[in-house]
Design an enzyme around this catalytic site. Structure first.
Site, short mmCIF file in Angstrom:
data_model
loop_
_atom_site.label_atom_id
_atom_site.label_comp_id
_atom_site.label_asym_id
_atom_site.label_seq_id
_atom_site.Cartn_x
_atom_site.Cartn_y
_atom_site.Cartn_z
N ALA A 1 0.84 -1.19 0.00
CA ALA A 1 0.00 0.00 0.00
C ALA A 1 0.88 1.24 0.00
O ALA A 1 2.00 1.21 0.50
CB ALA A 1 -0.89 -0.01 1.23
N GLY B 1 -0.03 -5.43 0.56
CA GLY B 1 -1.22 -5.47 -0.28
C GLY B 1 -0.96 -6.19 -1.60
O GLY B 1 -1.88 -6.78 -2.18
N GLU C 1 -1.47 -9.66 -0.85
CA GLU C 1 -2.90 -9.89 -0.56
C GLU C 1 -3.72 -10.05 -1.85
O GLU C 1 -4.68 -10.82 -1.88
CB GLU C 1 -3.45 -8.76 0.31
CG GLU C 1 -2.85 -8.78 1.72
CD GLU C 1 -3.40 -7.68 2.58
OE1 GLU C 1 -3.00 -6.52 2.37
OE2 GLU C 1 -4.24 -7.97 3.46
N GLU D 1 3.71 -5.45 7.00
CA GLU D 1 3.02 -4.30 7.59
C GLU D 1 3.38 -4.05 9.06
O GLU D 1 3.47 -2.92 9.52
CB GLU D 1 1.50 -4.47 7.48
CG GLU D 1 0.94 -4.31 6.07
CD GLU D 1 0.97 -5.58 5.25
OE1 GLU D 1 1.67 -6.54 5.64
OE2 GLU D 1 0.30 -5.61 4.20
N ASP E 1 47.42 -6.21 11.01
CA ASP E 1 47.60 -6.20 12.46
C ASP E 1 49.11 -6.25 12.73
O ASP E 1 49.91 -6.21 11.80
CB ASP E 1 46.84 -7.36 13.11
CG ASP E 1 46.40 -7.00 14.54
OD1 ASP E 1 47.28 -6.79 15.39
OD2 ASP E 1 45.18 -6.91 14.80
N GLU F 1 42.15 1.57 21.71
CA GLU F 1 41.70 2.95 21.98
C GLU F 1 42.80 3.71 22.74
O GLU F 1 42.73 3.92 23.96
CB GLU F 1 40.40 2.86 22.81
CG GLU F 1 39.66 4.17 22.97
CD GLU F 1 38.90 4.60 21.72
OE1 GLU F 1 39.21 4.14 20.62
OE2 GLU F 1 37.99 5.42 21.87
N SER G 1 35.77 4.95 19.59
CA SER G 1 34.45 5.08 20.20
C SER G 1 34.38 6.28 21.15
O SER G 1 33.28 6.70 21.51
CB SER G 1 34.06 3.80 20.92
OG SER G 1 35.12 3.31 21.69
#
Ligand code: NAI
Length: 711
Positions: free
Chosen positions: A65, A111, A114, A136, A342, A401, A428
């Site tokens: 819809a 729809g 449907e 929906e 790394d 960090e 972060s």
């Protein structure tokens, strides 16, 4: 131009082809109705028409819809009428006696599906990318054109409930195996041939539920076997929704109540529950944010204009730890070459092995193949050297960090990096502007804050440093879309946007504990507010020692700047837990909870002794405090220009840290309550619980001016 063309062939088969003018996809709206209704009327009344095939001229069948039509409706009668329009048309078609086939050339959702369910026969092109489902519920609605009635009558209550309640989308092969589609076709011609052959072979057709003696597969709601399932279904649902979502509850009611009455009465039942959803505040919140605002973000509302879309070809990732490994996976999955670096080959290989394990799981679930896995792994080069970075167009730094380490790897990488490349940090907590000081090209330096686990979490918070230029932002934005995640754009500030507001939720839980609210009550109130996890459990996951480290760093930073440190209510709680009681969180096996080996976690019994209980609390107030503190902090972020758009704030809150989707995000939380009411609530809480609840200046002003947040 009509939305539905009619073509009658020599055999008397009328093909109705849905093709909405000037739209890339078919949706159900007024224009569709103007074409579809007369076409159905002719199909039924014209004696020359012996049978009907419904299909679409687009790549997809019908996407559902038109939300633009549903969203403005605030009157329940009007909503019921809107549902009945299509529903009655489809009912007339399925009971006219002539055979009706759906030729599903592609995606059929809501729809769209449907319509197909109302046909007597469904054939779909076997394209694994086509989606079939009733989504929906994800926008706080339910299928209102017979979906909650026909699907259970077709495949049974038990098989249909998860599809409607969770809005699951199936590919055509899966839909066939479930009995939702009758046959598969190799292409459009094959599909049309099969549809017409079925129509020809079936001169008269009726739905099973319109035939005498019809029985629900597996039984209707009166059947004792179903009774066992349905007796616990509402409580299981309630456990999930906490009563915050009317749509799933309405869906369950439609399916159960609809099975106890005749089909036409069942359609009235469905239309009324549909209307209830349409006018609910929850569907308005969800549609506003998860449809309109999300689409605006994806269209690039926060992306600077004037730069061609940029396709990242090769990304270098520094640090193959938890985050680096996840970012490598999502990048390679999107077809981007990856260099994963790394400190040792072994550490880099371990990071790459994460992609292998994710692909192995995907293969087991039928979501990938050994060929796809080999291709994906072939894109990732694990290494301990910078050599492979010389032709990268983007670097994402995800090392520990640590400011010093981040500065060093920035300089080492830039020594080999092309001048045009973008350098992003996944920090972060560390301000981007400060990290950019280590760079030769701070205008090409930006923050790309992923969430853990990076392969699952849908959001990336893009952080602009003071010197970040618009072209760098545009490239970073395009990369986030390229890896199929949702970008929000924020300015540099402590905790950026998401971590800063998220922290207020956890902190409020700490404050409640200090007040003497029982721990399980705090956890329940967090869940009732719509958060995915209670604040104490969350804090254990994040780690109390990490929180302590950040709090202490923040205190030192404030003192170094000669400012007074605003001690949060959580400060003393975390101090006590980490430094006195030595319970640093889940990793250590002890935090607010105990984590017995192999057993279920349980609230630590010692909490009662160290945070003595006080029974002067009210559950609804606790719930409201959790929402209010986060919404107010978001308003402060708007006021300080940390977030710039309502869409970024709302979507960032839901996708970033799981803020209540039924509220439509942190700023919609305020809109829905009304600015003045929210400001009054803040003031009352400030009086009772402390100045952290003082309403943001911006809100006071907006309330006085009669304004609300506009996306
Ligand atoms: P981690 O400890 O799992 O991984 C860090 C990796 O960096 C390790 O494998 C380490 O060997 C590697 N490394 C250290 N020095 C290096 C160098 N010179 N060159 C290359 N690699 C080097 O850490 P995690 O959790 O992946 O975090 C990485 C970054 O992402 C941090 O800045 C963190 O704050 C941030 N972040 C973490 C989130 C989380 O939930 N864990 C969420 C969002 C951001």
């Amino acid at each position: 131009m009509t939305a539905v063309t009619q073509d009658l062939d020599a055999d008397g088969i009328l093909t109705l082809t849905i093709d909405l003018p000037n739209r890339s996809m078919n949706v159900i709206n007024a224009e569709f109705g103007e074409g579809f209704e007369p076409a159905c009327k002719r199909a039924i009344e014209d004696d020359a028409v012996k049978g009907i095939v419904i299909t679409s001229a687009k790549d997809s069948f019908v996407a559902g819809a038109d939300i633009d039509m549903i969203f403005p409706i605030t009157d329940a009668k009007q909503a019921e009428q809107a549902a009945k329009g299509l529903a009655e048309g489809l009912r007339a078609l399925e009971t006219c006696g002539k055979p009706v086939a759906a030729a599903m050339n592609g995606t059929a959702l809501g729809g769209g599906l449907e319509i197909c369910l109302a046909c007597h026969y469904r054939v779909a092109i076997d394209n694994p990318r086509a989606k079939i489902g009733l989504p929906e519920v994800k926008l706080g609605l339910l299928p209102g054109a017979g979906g909650t009635q026909r699907l259970p009558r077709m495949i049974g209550i038990q098989a249909s409930l998860p599809l409607i309640l969770e809005g699951k989308e199936l590919d055509p092969a899966k839909a066939k195996s479930m009995g939702i589609v009758d046959d598969l076709a190799s292409d459009r011609d094959d599909m049309m041939a099969k549809a017409k052959a079925w129509v020809k072979a079936t001169p008269k057709a009726a739905q099973p539920w319109d035939q005498k003696g019809f029985k629900y597969p597996g039984g209707d709601a009166k059947n004792p076997k179903m009774g066992q399932v349905l007796a616990i279904a509402p409580s299981m649902l309630r456990d999930k929704t906490k009563g915050n979502y009317p749509a799933p509850e309405n869906i369950l009611s439609c399916v159960v109540e609809g099975s106890l009455v005749d089909f036409d009465s069942a359609m009235t039942v469905e239309a009324r529950y549909f209307a209830n959803c349409v006018v609910s505040q929850v569907s308005k919140n969800m549609i506003g944010t998860l449809w309109y605002q999300l689409n605006a973000i994806k269209r690039g509302a926060s992306r600077p204009d004037g730069f061609e879309p940029y396709k990242t070809k090769k990304v270098g990732i520094l640090g193959a730890g938890m985050m680096g490994a996840g970012i490598a996976y999502v990048s390679a999955k999107a077809g981007i070459d990856v260099v994963l670096k790394d400190v040792s080959q072994q550490a880099a290989d371990k990071g790459k092995a994460y992609s292998e394990s994710l692909q192995d799981k995907a293969i087991k679930r039928g979501r990938s193949t050994p060929e796809k896995k080999a291709e994906l792994l072939g894109r990732i080069t694990a290494t301990d050297s910078y050599d492979g970075m010389a032709d990268c167009d983007l670097i994402i730094e995800a090392v520990f960090e640590d400011r010093g380490l981040k500065a060093k790897v920035t300089q080492d990488t830039e020594a080999v990096l092309p001048e045009t490349a973008t350098f992003a940090s996944n920090t972060s907590t560390l301000p981007i502007t400060g990290l950019a000081e280590a760079s030769k090209r701070p205008e090409q330096f930006i923050g790309l804050h992923f969430f853990s686990p990076a392969d699952k979490m849908p959001l990336v918070e893009i952080i602009k440093g003071e010197q970040t230029n618009p072209e760098t932002l545009a490239k970073a934005f395009d990369y986030v879309l390229q890896i199929r995640k949702t970008p929000i754009v924020v300015n540099d500030s402590r905790g950026f946007y998401t971590s800063r507001v998220f922290a207020t939720y956890v902190n409020e839980g700490m404050a409640m504990l200090a007040e003497g609210v029982p721990p399980m009550v705090i956890e329940r109130a967090g869940l009732q507010a719509g958060m995915p996890v209670g604040p104490l459990a969350l804090h254990d996951e994040v780690s109390l020692s990490l929180s302590w480290h950040i709090m202490e760093q923040t205190r030192k930073d404030f003192e170094a700047e000669g400012k007074e440190f605003p001690k949060s209510p959580g400060y003393d709680v975390v101090d006590k837990m980490v430094n006195t009681l030595e319970r640093p969180g889940k990793k250590a096996g002890k935090g607010f909870y105990d984590y017995p080996d192999g057993g279920k976690k349980a609230i630590w019994s010692g909490l009662a002794e160290h945070f003595p209980r006080n029974d002067d609390w009210d559950f609804d107030t606790l719930v409201e405090r959790f929402g209010t503190i986060q919404a107010n902090e978001t308003a402060r972020c708007m006021e300080e220009d940390v977030v710039e758009t309502v869409a970024d704030a709302n979507i960032g809150s839901i996708f970033g840290w799981g803020f209540a989707p039924h509220e439509g995000g942190t700023l919609q939380y305020i809109n829905a309550r009304g600015l003045q009411a929210f400001v009054d609530q803040c003031k009352a809480f400030a009086k009772d619980y402390g100045p952290r609840f003082e309403p943001a200046e911006l809100l006071v002003k907006m309330a006085a001016d009669g304004k609300q947040f506009e996306a």
